[in-house]
Each structure stands twice: as structure tokens, then as C-alpha cells.
Design an enzyme around this catalytic site. Sequence first.
Site, PDB file in Angstrom:
ATOM      1  N   LYS A  38       0.845  -1.200   0.000  1.00  0.00           N
ATOM      2  CA  LYS A  38       0.000   0.000   0.000  1.00  0.00           C
ATOM      3  C   LYS A  38       0.883   1.254   0.000  1.00  0.00           C
ATOM      4  O   LYS A  38       2.095   1.177   0.222  1.00  0.00           O
ATOM      5  CB  LYS A  38      -0.947  -0.046   1.202  1.00  0.00           C
ATOM      6  CG  LYS A  38      -1.966  -1.194   1.088  1.00  0.00           C
ATOM      7  CD  LYS A  38      -2.990  -1.142   2.195  1.00  0.00           C
ATOM      8  CE  LYS A  38      -4.012  -2.265   2.054  1.00  0.00           C
ATOM      9  NZ  LYS A  38      -5.025  -2.237   3.129  1.00  0.00           N
ATOM     10  N   TYR A  80     -11.503  -2.886  -4.377  1.00  0.00           N
ATOM     11  CA  TYR A  80     -12.194  -2.892  -3.088  1.00  0.00           C
ATOM     12  C   TYR A  80     -13.706  -2.856  -3.219  1.00  0.00           C
ATOM     13  O   TYR A  80     -14.394  -2.380  -2.308  1.00  0.00           O
ATOM     14  CB  TYR A  80     -11.680  -1.716  -2.239  1.00  0.00           C
ATOM     15  CG  TYR A  80     -10.297  -1.970  -1.670  1.00  0.00           C
ATOM     16  CD1 TYR A  80     -10.074  -3.042  -0.803  1.00  0.00           C
ATOM     17  CD2 TYR A  80      -9.214  -1.159  -1.996  1.00  0.00           C
ATOM     18  CE1 TYR A  80      -8.809  -3.293  -0.279  1.00  0.00           C
ATOM     19  CE2 TYR A  80      -7.942  -1.404  -1.467  1.00  0.00           C
ATOM     20  CZ  TYR A  80      -7.756  -2.471  -0.613  1.00  0.00           C
ATOM     21  OH  TYR A  80      -6.513  -2.716  -0.084  1.00  0.00           O
ATOM     22  N   ASN A 102      -2.059  -0.089   6.722  1.00  0.00           N
ATOM     23  CA  ASN A 102      -1.542  -1.374   7.207  1.00  0.00           C
ATOM     24  C   ASN A 102      -0.619  -2.080   6.216  1.00  0.00           C
ATOM     25  O   ASN A 102      -0.548  -3.295   6.169  1.00  0.00           O
ATOM     26  CB  ASN A 102      -2.704  -2.280   7.650  1.00  0.00           C
ATOM     27  CG  ASN A 102      -3.697  -2.522   6.530  1.00  0.00           C
ATOM     28  OD1 ASN A 102      -3.471  -2.109   5.398  1.00  0.00           O
ATOM     29  ND2 ASN A 102      -4.784  -3.203   6.833  1.00  0.00           N
ATOM     30  N   HIS A 150      -1.855  -5.403   1.135  1.00  0.00           N
ATOM     31  CA  HIS A 150      -3.118  -6.082   0.840  1.00  0.00           C
ATOM     32  C   HIS A 150      -2.791  -7.486   0.333  1.00  0.00           C
ATOM     33  O   HIS A 150      -1.828  -7.665  -0.407  1.00  0.00           O
ATOM     34  CB  HIS A 150      -3.870  -5.336  -0.273  1.00  0.00           C
ATOM     35  CG  HIS A 150      -4.976  -6.156  -0.885  1.00  0.00           C
ATOM     36  ND1 HIS A 150      -6.253  -6.166  -0.372  1.00  0.00           N
ATOM     37  CD2 HIS A 150      -4.970  -7.036  -1.927  1.00  0.00           C
ATOM     38  CE1 HIS A 150      -6.999  -7.014  -1.093  1.00  0.00           C
ATOM     39  NE2 HIS A 150      -6.238  -7.543  -2.040  1.00  0.00           N
ATOM     40  N   GLU A 156      -8.863 -10.500  -8.365  1.00  0.00           N
ATOM     41  CA  GLU A 156      -7.983  -9.352  -8.130  1.00  0.00           C
ATOM     42  C   GLU A 156      -6.785  -9.368  -9.074  1.00  0.00           C
ATOM     43  O   GLU A 156      -6.399  -8.332  -9.612  1.00  0.00           O
ATOM     44  CB  GLU A 156      -7.544  -9.327  -6.656  1.00  0.00           C
ATOM     45  CG  GLU A 156      -8.736  -9.040  -5.740  1.00  0.00           C
ATOM     46  CD  GLU A 156      -8.458  -9.214  -4.252  1.00  0.00           C
ATOM     47  OE1 GLU A 156      -7.297  -9.506  -3.877  1.00  0.00           O
ATOM     48  OE2 GLU A 156      -9.405  -9.065  -3.455  1.00  0.00           O
TER      49      GLU A 156
END
Length: 159
Positions: free
Chosen positions: A10, A50, A113, A116, A127
Site C-alpha cells: 500500500k 475494493y 496497514n 493487501h 484481483e
Amino acid sequence: MIERTFVMTKPDAYQRGLIGEVISRLEKAGLRLIAAKFKRLTREEAQELYKVHKGKTFYEKLVNFVTSSPVMLMVWEGPEVVKIVRKLIGATSPDGSTPGSIRGDFSVFVTYNVVHASDSQESARREMSIFFTDEEIYSVKRDIEKWVTPEFSGNDEEE
Ligand code: IDP
Ligand code: MG
């Protein structure tokens, strides 16, 4: 069972210089990197990635965040790789991500965080297809895998 999963560092990983750390941990665990792309996501790509979270309170913030800096998009391959990568990454919640996991070691925030990873084989297929064509994925057997893990031998012919 040799599987594939989709992993993305990320924007906080980019900002904090943790992209190499993420790759290194998955690589050292014995998983095989078979595709990678460094780019800044468009809003459309972030919304597609997402889309299961559309409508949730954190959705807009999440889309804004993941489009804020470049990300490293990757496909990893290995036995039970979906579950193994989720374990190496750690839980979503900061109070659940244990020390030793990527999130446990590098993050105290639920939004920021670091990484992913797909949560099932079905999500992995969906994805990875957003970002990679079949031609961009290189599943090549490494010599070491013939000795250590004969079952982890990729798509090549057995010798
Ligand atoms: P995961 O990344 O562990 O699969 P998901 O529930 O799929 O977790 O959520 C996707 C991402 O959305 C999380 O990694 C996190 O960045 C963000 N997120 C999830 N739940 C919350 C929340 O309650 N508040 C803020 N952000 C959240
Ligand atoms: Mg998820």
C-alpha cells in the site's frame, strides 16, 4: 496444492520504504514471485479492487489512501499461498495482528496497514485479473525447488 495470490504493497509501504521488506519476507518464506508492476492506482482500479467494501464507512478513505502514492502489484505462487500469505501479513485489526507478521511488526493502524492480500482463491483470481494479463505472469521453476520441494515445480515439464 500450488496456488496463486494477489498481493499489493500500500502507499504507506512506499512512503516508509517498506516495499523491499514485504517482498523479502514473502520471498524468504519460500514463495515465488511470478508477476510485479509498480504504479499509482487510478480511482477506478482502487474501486474495482475494493468493490466488496463499497458502502462501508471506511470505503472512501480507503480509496483515497490507496490512490495517494505508488503501489507494488504482485502475484505470488506457492503451496496454500492464499492462507500462507494472509498468515505472514497478519490480521486486519491492529490489536489482532501478532508480532512477527508484517502488519504486527510495522503498523498500528487499521487503514494504513502496509499490504493487501487476497482472502480466498476466488478473490485472488478476480484481483489478479484486474491488473495482470496471463502473458504478464511468469511461472518458472527454480532449480532449488527441484531438490527442496519437488511438488512446487511450476508449469514446466518435469525432467
Ligand atoms: P484485509 O485487508 O485484512 O483483507 P478487509 O476487511 O478486506 O481487510 O479491508 C480492506 C482494507 O480496508 C483493510 O486492509 C484496511 O486498510 C481497510 N479497513 C478495513 N476495516 C476498516 C475499518 O474498520 N476502518 C478503517 N479501515 C478499514
Ligand atoms: Mg480483504
